[in-house]
Design a protein around this motif. Structure first.
Motif, PDB file in Angstrom:
ATOM      1  N   GLY A 533       0.847  -1.273   0.048  1.00 14.98           N
ATOM      2  CA  GLY A 533       0.021   0.072  -0.092  1.00 14.98           C
ATOM      3  C   GLY A 533       0.890   1.383  -0.087  1.00 14.98           C
ATOM      4  N   MET A 534       1.971   1.299   0.609  1.00 13.24           N
ATOM      5  CA  MET A 534       2.572   2.588   0.824  1.00 13.24           C
ATOM      6  C   MET A 534       3.441   2.798  -0.562  1.00 13.24           C
ATOM      7  SD  MET A 534       4.755   1.976   4.650  1.00 13.24           S
ATOM      8  CE  MET A 534       5.305   3.604   4.561  1.00 13.24           C
ATOM      9  N   MET A 535       3.890   1.842  -1.194  1.00 13.16           N
ATOM     10  CA  MET A 535       4.496   1.638  -2.476  1.00 13.16           C
ATOM     11  C   MET A 535       3.337   2.265  -3.621  1.00 13.16           C
ATOM     12  SD  MET A 535       7.629   1.472  -1.939  1.00 13.16           S
ATOM     13  CE  MET A 535       7.899   2.026  -3.600  1.00 13.16           C
ATOM     14  N   LEU A 536       2.193   1.678  -3.519  1.00 14.45           N
ATOM     15  CA  LEU A 536       1.217   2.247  -4.288  1.00 14.45           C
ATOM     16  C   LEU A 536       0.976   3.760  -4.229  1.00 14.45           C
ATOM     17  CD1 LEU A 536      -1.113   1.704  -6.366  1.00 14.45           C
ATOM     18  CD2 LEU A 536      -2.637   1.222  -4.426  1.00 14.45           C
ATOM     19  N   VAL A 537       1.167   4.389  -2.867  1.00 15.95           N
ATOM     20  CA  VAL A 537       1.079   5.909  -2.764  1.00 15.95           C
ATOM     21  C   VAL A 537       2.199   6.470  -3.547  1.00 15.95           C
ATOM     22  CG1 VAL A 537       1.086   7.306  -0.882  1.00 15.95           C
ATOM     23  CG2 VAL A 537      -0.095   5.535  -0.485  1.00 15.95           C
ATOM     24  N   VAL A 538       3.279   5.885  -3.376  1.00 18.16           N
ATOM     25  CA  VAL A 538       4.378   6.277  -4.081  1.00 18.16           C
ATOM     26  C   VAL A 538       4.309   6.304  -5.368  1.00 18.16           C
ATOM     27  CG1 VAL A 538       7.179   6.137  -4.373  1.00 18.16           C
ATOM     28  CG2 VAL A 538       6.032   5.750  -2.329  1.00 18.16           C
ATOM     29  N   MET A 539       3.734   5.315  -6.139  1.00 15.32           N
ATOM     30  CA  MET A 539       3.665   5.208  -7.417  1.00 15.32           C
ATOM     31  C   MET A 539       2.632   6.266  -8.143  1.00 15.32           C
ATOM     32  SD  MET A 539       5.696   2.862  -8.706  1.00 15.32           S
ATOM     33  CE  MET A 539       6.785   3.616  -7.306  1.00 15.32           C
ATOM     34  N   THR A 540       1.569   6.558  -7.185  1.00 11.58           N
ATOM     35  CA  THR A 540       0.375   7.422  -7.439  1.00 11.58           C
ATOM     36  C   THR A 540       0.931   8.922  -7.491  1.00 11.58           C
ATOM     37  OG1 THR A 540      -1.262   5.994  -6.552  1.00 11.58           O
ATOM     38  CG2 THR A 540      -1.720   8.259  -6.815  1.00 11.58           C
ATOM     39  N   LEU A 541       1.915   9.370  -6.321  1.00 12.71           N
ATOM     40  CA  LEU A 541       2.495  10.563  -6.478  1.00 12.71           C
ATOM     41  C   LEU A 541       3.155  10.897  -7.551  1.00 12.71           C
ATOM     42  CD1 LEU A 541       3.330  10.795  -2.393  1.00 12.71           C
ATOM     43  CD2 LEU A 541       1.477  12.150  -3.933  1.00 12.71           C
ATOM     44  N   MET A 542       4.093   9.609  -7.958  1.00 13.44           N
ATOM     45  CA  MET A 542       5.059   9.798  -9.012  1.00 13.44           C
ATOM     46  C   MET A 542       4.212  10.288 -10.359  1.00 13.44           C
ATOM     47  SD  MET A 542       7.857   6.862 -10.634  1.00 13.44           S
ATOM     48  CE  MET A 542       6.430   6.197 -11.376  1.00 13.44           C
ATOM     49  N   LYS A 543       3.063   9.557 -10.679  1.00 13.58           N
ATOM     50  CA  LYS A 543       2.276   9.989 -11.803  1.00 13.58           C
ATOM     51  C   LYS A 543       1.782  11.169 -11.757  1.00 13.58           C
ATOM     52  CE  LYS A 543       1.205   4.962 -12.627  1.00 13.58           C
ATOM     53  NZ  LYS A 543       0.164   3.920 -12.532  1.00 13.58           N
ATOM     54  N   MET A 544       1.379  11.813 -10.435  1.00 16.40           N
ATOM     55  CA  MET A 544       0.868  13.020 -10.451  1.00 16.40           C
ATOM     56  C   MET A 544       1.837  14.206 -10.446  1.00 16.40           C
ATOM     57  SD  MET A 544      -1.539  12.320  -7.063  1.00 16.40           S
ATOM     58  CE  MET A 544      -2.019  13.919  -6.789  1.00 16.40           C
ATOM     59  N   THR A 545       3.208  14.010 -10.310  1.00 17.65           N
ATOM     60  CA  THR A 545       3.843  15.184 -10.311  1.00 17.65           C
ATOM     61  C   THR A 545       4.685  15.145 -11.578  1.00 17.65           C
ATOM     62  OG1 THR A 545       5.713  13.399  -9.470  1.00 17.65           O
ATOM     63  CG2 THR A 545       4.480  15.050  -7.902  1.00 17.65           C
ATOM     64  N   GLY A 546       4.355  14.444 -12.661  1.00 16.37           N
ATOM     65  CA  GLY A 546       5.010  14.628 -13.967  1.00 16.37           C
ATOM     66  C   GLY A 546       6.460  14.511 -14.215  1.00 16.37           C
ATOM     67  N   THR A 547       6.940  15.551 -14.564  1.00 14.32           N
ATOM     68  CA  THR A 547       8.545  15.420 -14.987  1.00 14.32           C
ATOM     69  C   THR A 547       9.444  15.126 -13.587  1.00 14.32           C
ATOM     70  OG1 THR A 547       8.666  17.895 -14.735  1.00 14.32           O
ATOM     71  CG2 THR A 547       8.480  16.761 -17.076  1.00 14.32           C
ATOM     72  N   ILE A 555      12.659   9.356  -3.655  1.00  9.78           N
ATOM     73  CA  ILE A 555      12.713   9.606  -2.264  1.00  9.78           C
ATOM     74  C   ILE A 555      11.678   8.764  -1.609  1.00  9.78           C
ATOM     75  CG2 ILE A 555      11.922  11.530  -0.839  1.00  9.78           C
ATOM     76  CD1 ILE A 555      13.013  13.241  -2.799  1.00  9.78           C
ATOM     77  N   GLY A 556      10.689   8.481  -2.335  1.00 13.35           N
ATOM     78  CA  GLY A 556       9.664   7.510  -1.670  1.00 13.35           C
ATOM     79  C   GLY A 556      10.203   6.181  -1.457  1.00 13.35           C
ATOM     80  N   ASN A 557      11.079   5.718  -2.317  1.00 13.01           N
ATOM     81  CA  ASN A 557      11.717   4.265  -2.024  1.00 13.01           C
ATOM     82  C   ASN A 557      12.578   4.442  -0.823  1.00 13.01           C
ATOM     83  OD1 ASN A 557      11.318   1.712  -3.920  1.00 13.01           O
ATOM     84  ND2 ASN A 557      10.858   3.804  -5.160  1.00 13.01           N
ATOM     85  N   ILE A 558      13.219   5.375  -0.951  1.00 11.42           N
ATOM     86  CA  ILE A 558      14.185   5.671   0.308  1.00 11.42           C
ATOM     87  C   ILE A 558      13.464   5.739   1.895  1.00 11.42           C
ATOM     88  CG2 ILE A 558      15.812   7.126   1.432  1.00 11.42           C
ATOM     89  CD1 ILE A 558      16.889   7.969  -1.323  1.00 11.42           C
ATOM     90  N   PHE A 559      12.192   6.627   1.799  1.00 14.70           N
ATOM     91  CA  PHE A 559      11.338   6.698   2.765  1.00 14.70           C
ATOM     92  C   PHE A 559      10.814   5.307   3.166  1.00 14.70           C
ATOM     93  CE2 PHE A 559       6.941   7.490   4.402  1.00 14.70           C
ATOM     94  CZ  PHE A 559       7.456   8.237   5.607  1.00 14.70           C
ATOM     95  N   VAL A 560      10.193   4.518   2.497  1.00 16.14           N
ATOM     96  CA  VAL A 560       9.508   3.363   2.531  1.00 16.14           C
ATOM     97  C   VAL A 560      10.569   2.035   3.044  1.00 16.14           C
ATOM     98  CG1 VAL A 560       8.563   1.098   1.655  1.00 16.14           C
ATOM     99  CG2 VAL A 560       7.633   3.511   1.028  1.00 16.14           C
ATOM    100  N   MET A 561      11.827   2.229   2.540  1.00 20.77           N
ATOM    101  CA  MET A 561      12.841   1.333   3.081  1.00 20.77           C
ATOM    102  C   MET A 561      13.349   1.740   4.543  1.00 20.77           C
ATOM    103  SD  MET A 561      15.696   0.372   0.128  1.00 20.77           S
ATOM    104  CE  MET A 561      15.764   2.018  -0.695  1.00 20.77           C
TER     105      MET A 561
END
Length: 601
Positions: A533-547, A555-561
């Motif tokens: 679920g946490m990684m799904l949030v990271v993927m969603t934010l990545m798609k929303m922020t474009g470039t 950063i999301g992967n580092i935070f989750v790890m």
């Protein structure tokens, strides 16, 4: 994999060889010594009460060396020195270097030292012996130094030694007749004097270095010997030193001593508790950290490190399944493994996380990149296990409980085996983690499985009597059977009514613990879903922020790890301690500490 075998040794010698024996013990270091105060209870003897003045002497030499800029290193002393000689030499050094007043000396800055170095060729001794000339050493503010030219007609001369962006260090020379006049002039220029030493201290330090190090080393040697006196027991005219030595080192240890009688015993033959050394292979060794945190096993117990290594790595990997993040943890862990055992643990759980991450088809939260590989290897439609598919949620949770139930049964078997080794038969047969508890819990699981999968009911009276009612009765009467073994009456002193009422709640607590311990493993399935679920949030934010998505991805992967890894690590350790250790392991051992002069400080 096991607890290292030990030998109990008793070394004894005459008084003339005592210090020689103790010196060799201090150097060898494979022995865990026993205080003589512990031995005197079982053996007749006298404790040695000797003061250790050499420790303070060595500290005095260290202080002197620090004050005069001489680093003292320990070496093998070439001579012997009486206490009077050592005390006189310390007093001589204090007086010569001006350390008489509480060991203090004027502390010079680096620039002051440079100025003294420039002045040294003029000869400090000659300057002190001059009868008609007076020298002054010190520093002037840079602005004041520029005003020196205004006093060109005065009867003094100066020599510049050193300077920086604030001060100029110089030495002036004048005759006796003009000394007061010259001092007044320099005082008006804010001159800060520095005492001219009576001799070249650096040169004198070098001259004293060898003897200082020799006497200092002798003091350290004598101090290390006297520190071992509390472990020596005097019996008649013999001096005894006892301790534990690893069995594999016993021959090399004995070969170190001459004129010393050495007796060996098995640890079971003495009343002193034997210390523990854990010996494990490359994979399991880092997990000794968790065992030591809970408590080392006793010498005659067993080492649970291997079981901890396997179960901790397995459970962590299941909960933190991600191929990419697991590989990052593994690489970082292996690179830093020599720094601390914790990094070794991180490396190993990183490997299992990578394995389960591959099975889940997840790489840094990307859930579809491994689909073609899964389809080719496992012949599935999309991927082997989609943890985010709602239809799999109940299966994950049930699997987590079944994993926990399996581990509970395994730890019960380990408890039965360990208690059987020590002939604790009541615990083997009647405890909640013994054979009765194993049969009760195992039957409940089988009955639930048979009812759920095949619709078969195992709740008939014969089964209930053997696997439910009889175990409950054993739980209730366990305390009374223990009393009989200890030689007491089977009948409780408070009467049967009071006993049953009191122990009814204990039996209820046992039943409740079986339920709560089993359900505690639901967290395994829960954290699988949480991580995904946490990684799904990271993927969603990545798609929303474009470039800027790649930055969010990293950063999301580092935070989750970091966050999820820490939480999963703590929860897995909790399962180890509270759900597994509590069933089969007690700890209570003593760590083997090899003697050394440094460890005795």
């Amino acid at each position: 994999m096991a607890i290292e075998k030990m030998k109990y040794v008793s070394l004894s010698c005459s008084k003339s060889h005592l210090n020689e024996m103790l010196e060799m013990i201090g150097k060898s270091q494979p022995i865990h010594p026993i205080l003589a105060s512990q031995l005197v209870e079982d053996k007749e003897g006298v404790l040695l009460n000797e003061e250790n003045p050499y420790d303070s002497y060595a500290q005095s030499f260290q202080n002197i060396g620090h004050m005069v800029g001489c680093v003292l290193k320990e070496k093998e002393p070439t001579g012997t020195y009486s206490e009077a000689e050592i005390q006189n030499y310390i007093a001589e050094l204090n007086h010569e270097f001006g350390l008489d007043t509480n060991g203090e000396v004027e502390i010079l800055s680096e620039d002051d030292e440079k100025a003294l170095h420039e002045l040294a060729p003029l000869g400090f001794e000659r300057m002190k012996e001059a009868q008609y000339l007076n020298f002054g050493l010190g520093r002037l503010p840079l602005d004041s130094y520029k005003k020196i030219s205004l006093y060109a007609g005065e009867s003094f001369s100066i020599h510049k030694l050193h300077s920086n962006n604030q001060y100029v260090w110089l030495v002036y020379v004048t005759s006796d007749a003009y000394l007061k006049r010259t001092q007044k002039i320099f005082h008006s220029l804010f001159f800060e004097p520095i005492q001219i030493p009576a001799f070249d201290r650096e040169k004198r330090v070098q001259e004293c270095r060898w003897k200082m190090m020799d006497v200092y080393s002798y003091c350290l040697k004598q101090s290390s010997i006297l520190k071992l006196y509390p472990y020596v027991l005097k019996k008649d005219e013999r001096y005894e030193f006892d301790g534990f030595v690893p069995a594999r080192k016993i021959q090399s240890f004995k070969a170190l001593f001459k004129d010393v009688s050495i007796q060996e015993k098995e640890p079971s033959e003495v009343s002193i508790p034997c210390p523990t050394i854990l010996r494990n292979n490359w994979f399991t060794r880092p997990f000794e950290l968790f065992v030591e945190m809970y408590g080392l096993p006793k010498y005659d117990d067993f080492d649970p490190t291997s079981f901890v290594a396997v179960t901790y790595s397995l459970i962590f990997g299941i909960m933190f399944g991600d191929l990419g993040q697991g590989l990052v943890l593994a690489i970082l862990g292996f690179l830093l493994e020599k720094k601390a055992k914790l990094f070794g643990i991180i490396a190993r759980v990183g490997v299992t996380s990578s394995i389960f991450g591959f099975l889940y088809g997840s790489v840094f939260g990307l859930e579809e990149v491994l689909n073609p590989i899964h389809q080719q290897i496992f012949n599935v439609r999309e991927k082997l296990l989609d943890v985010m598919d709602g239809s799999n949620t109940m299966g994950l949770l049930i699997s987590a409980v079944l994993l926990g139930a399996s581990l509970i049964l395994i730890t019960m078997l380990m408890n039965i085996w360990n208690n059987a080794r020590h002939k604790r038969w009541i615990e083997v047969f009647l405890s909640q983690n013994g054979m009765v508890g194993f049969g009760f819990y195992g039957f409940i699981l089988v009955a639930i499985g048979a009812r759920t999968l095949y619709g078969i009911s195992l709740t008939s009276l014969p089964f209930m009597i053997v696997f439910v009612y009889l175990p409950l009765l054993c739980f209730l009467l366990k305390e009374r059977f223990e009393a009989v073994v200890e030689g007491h009456s089977f009948k409780p002193s408070e009467g049967w009514l009071g006993y049953v009422v009191q122990n009814f709640f204990e039996v209820f607590e046992i039943l409740l613990s079986f339920v709560t311990n089993s359900l505690s493993y639901l967290r395994v399935g829960g954290f699988i879903l949480s991580h995904a679920g946490m990684m799904l949030v990271v993927m969603t934010l990545m798609k929303m922020t474009g470039t800027a998505g790649i930055v969010v991805f990293i950063i999301g992967n580092i935070f989750v790890m970091g966050l999820e890894g820490l939480i999963v690590g703590i929860q897995t350790l909790r399962l180890e301690y509270y759900e597994m250790f509590s069933r089969y392991y007690t700890g209570g051992g003593t760590k083997f500490v090899a003697y050394s002069t440094k460890s005795a400080d």
